[in-house]
Write a protein that holds these residues in place. Structure first.
Motif, PDB file in Angstrom:
ATOM      1  N   LYS A  76       0.814  -1.219   0.000  1.00  0.00           N
ATOM      2  CA  LYS A  76       0.000   0.000   0.000  1.00  0.00           C
ATOM      3  C   LYS A  76       0.846   1.267   0.000  1.00  0.00           C
ATOM      4  O   LYS A  76       0.297   2.368  -0.022  1.00  0.00           O
ATOM      5  N   ASN A  77       2.164   1.122   0.038  1.00  0.00           N
ATOM      6  CA  ASN A  77       3.067   2.288   0.092  1.00  0.00           C
ATOM      7  C   ASN A  77       2.765   3.185   1.286  1.00  0.00           C
ATOM      8  O   ASN A  77       2.690   4.419   1.155  1.00  0.00           O
ATOM      9  N   THR A  78       2.589   2.568   2.429  1.00  0.00           N
ATOM     10  CA  THR A  78       2.312   3.334   3.632  1.00  0.00           C
ATOM     11  C   THR A  78       3.259   2.935   4.768  1.00  0.00           C
ATOM     12  O   THR A  78       3.711   1.788   4.853  1.00  0.00           O
ATOM     13  N   VAL A  79       3.518   3.889   5.631  1.00  0.00           N
ATOM     14  CA  VAL A  79       4.243   3.649   6.867  1.00  0.00           C
ATOM     15  C   VAL A  79       3.436   4.269   7.985  1.00  0.00           C
ATOM     16  O   VAL A  79       2.877   5.363   7.811  1.00  0.00           O
ATOM     17  N   GLU A  80       3.350   3.586   9.091  1.00  0.00           N
ATOM     18  CA  GLU A  80       2.516   4.050  10.184  1.00  0.00           C
ATOM     19  C   GLU A  80       3.315   4.126  11.480  1.00  0.00           C
ATOM     20  O   GLU A  80       4.340   3.463  11.641  1.00  0.00           O
ATOM     21  N   LEU A  81       2.826   4.955  12.381  1.00  0.00           N
ATOM     22  CA  LEU A  81       3.412   5.079  13.702  1.00  0.00           C
ATOM     23  C   LEU A  81       2.282   5.003  14.717  1.00  0.00           C
ATOM     24  O   LEU A  81       1.467   5.923  14.802  1.00  0.00           O
ATOM     25  N   GLN A  82       2.248   3.915  15.445  1.00  0.00           N
ATOM     26  CA  GLN A  82       1.280   3.773  16.522  1.00  0.00           C
ATOM     27  C   GLN A  82       1.875   4.390  17.770  1.00  0.00           C
ATOM     28  O   GLN A  82       2.954   3.986  18.211  1.00  0.00           O
ATOM     29  N   THR A  83       1.184   5.399  18.294  1.00  0.00           N
ATOM     30  CA  THR A  83       1.682   6.086  19.480  1.00  0.00           C
ATOM     31  C   THR A  83       0.742   5.798  20.645  1.00  0.00           C
ATOM     32  O   THR A  83      -0.441   6.118  20.591  1.00  0.00           O
ATOM     33  N   ASP A  84       1.264   5.186  21.685  1.00  0.00           N
ATOM     34  CA  ASP A  84       0.487   4.828  22.874  1.00  0.00           C
ATOM     35  C   ASP A  84       1.069   5.494  24.107  1.00  0.00           C
ATOM     36  O   ASP A  84       2.211   5.951  24.096  1.00  0.00           O
ATOM     37  N   SER A  85       0.284   5.520  25.153  1.00  0.00           N
ATOM     38  CA  SER A  85       0.726   6.105  26.426  1.00  0.00           C
ATOM     39  C   SER A  85       1.340   7.482  26.209  1.00  0.00           C
ATOM     40  O   SER A  85       2.420   7.795  26.726  1.00  0.00           O
ATOM     41  N   LEU A  86       0.633   8.299  25.464  1.00  0.00           N
ATOM     42  CA  LEU A  86       1.162   9.606  25.097  1.00  0.00           C
ATOM     43  C   LEU A  86       1.315  10.514  26.306  1.00  0.00           C
ATOM     44  O   LEU A  86       0.517  10.470  27.255  1.00  0.00           O
ATOM     45  N   LYS A  87       2.356  11.350  26.229  1.00  0.00           N
ATOM     46  CA  LYS A  87       2.685  12.294  27.281  1.00  0.00           C
ATOM     47  C   LYS A  87       2.671  13.704  26.700  1.00  0.00           C
ATOM     48  O   LYS A  87       2.872  13.873  25.485  1.00  0.00           O
ATOM     49  N   PRO A  88       2.503  14.711  27.547  1.00  0.00           N
ATOM     50  CA  PRO A  88       2.542  16.094  27.034  1.00  0.00           C
ATOM     51  C   PRO A  88       3.830  16.401  26.268  1.00  0.00           C
ATOM     52  O   PRO A  88       3.801  17.165  25.296  1.00  0.00           O
ATOM     53  N   GLU A  89       4.927  15.804  26.664  1.00  0.00           N
ATOM     54  CA  GLU A  89       6.191  16.068  25.978  1.00  0.00           C
ATOM     55  C   GLU A  89       6.269  15.425  24.595  1.00  0.00           C
ATOM     56  O   GLU A  89       7.230  15.642  23.857  1.00  0.00           O
ATOM     57  N   ASP A  90       5.286  14.626  24.227  1.00  0.00           N
ATOM     58  CA  ASP A  90       5.195  14.098  22.859  1.00  0.00           C
ATOM     59  C   ASP A  90       4.544  15.093  21.906  1.00  0.00           C
ATOM     60  O   ASP A  90       4.503  14.845  20.694  1.00  0.00           O
ATOM     61  N   THR A  91       4.050  16.203  22.427  1.00  0.00           N
ATOM     62  CA  THR A  91       3.434  17.218  21.583  1.00  0.00           C
ATOM     63  C   THR A  91       4.448  17.768  20.579  1.00  0.00           C
ATOM     64  O   THR A  91       5.525  18.216  20.971  1.00  0.00           O
ATOM     65  N   ALA A  92       4.106  17.688  19.317  1.00  0.00           N
ATOM     66  CA  ALA A  92       5.031  18.115  18.258  1.00  0.00           C
ATOM     67  C   ALA A  92       4.340  17.944  16.905  1.00  0.00           C
ATOM     68  O   ALA A  92       3.278  17.328  16.807  1.00  0.00           O
ATOM     69  N   VAL A  93       4.976  18.487  15.882  1.00  0.00           N
ATOM     70  CA  VAL A  93       4.606  18.135  14.514  1.00  0.00           C
ATOM     71  C   VAL A  93       5.418  16.899  14.130  1.00  0.00           C
ATOM     72  O   VAL A  93       6.638  16.882  14.295  1.00  0.00           O
ATOM     73  N   TYR A  94       4.720  15.896  13.648  1.00  0.00           N
ATOM     74  CA  TYR A  94       5.356  14.630  13.284  1.00  0.00           C
ATOM     75  C   TYR A  94       5.490  14.543  11.769  1.00  0.00           C
ATOM     76  O   TYR A  94       4.507  14.778  11.041  1.00  0.00           O
TER      77      TYR A  94
END
Length: 120
Positions: A76-94
């Motif tokens: 499918k020409n896709t790459v994914e990032l599953q983000t769990d247990s997110l923290k405020p310090e994960d706030t960003a442009v990805y």
């Protein structure tokens, strides 16, 4: 023309999850290692995770190890990032990026980014 288009960002509470996706076109996706990076306001862009061409090998920043999972679907020409247990310090442009297949740590193409905001 190479295009990397990210999606899946949003606003989530601490401890929540988001699944980021990146759709690639205009390149031989299966020949490219892929990576995710992020940039928080006032900070330098930083590496988050990478995955080899086949998906057999992955690498993570220490700050996300055990919480984030990178995967890819070469059909499918896709790459994914599953983000769990997110923290405020994960706030960003990805951002997703396509790595040069011959030169390590050289990313040739970048997406426009998707915003992830984690509220406390």
């Amino acid at each position: 023309q190479v295009q990397l288009v990210e999606s899946g960002g949003g606003l989530v509470q601490t401890g929540g999850s988001l699944r980021l996706s990146c759709a690639a076109s205009g390149l031989t996706f299966s020949s490219r290692p892929m990576g995710w990076f992020r940039q928080a306001p006032g900070k330098a862009r930083e590496f988050v995770a990478s995955i080899s061409q086949s998906g057999a090998f992955t690498s993570y920043a220490d700050s996300v190890k055990g919480r984030f999972t990178i995967s890819r679907d070469n059909a499918k020409n896709t790459v994914e990032l599953q983000t769990d247990s997110l923290k405020p310090e994960d706030t960003a442009v990805y951002y997703c990026a396509a790595r040069n297949p011959l030169v390590s740590n050289k990313y040739d193409y970048w997406g426009q980014g998707t915003q992830v905001t984690v509220s406390s």
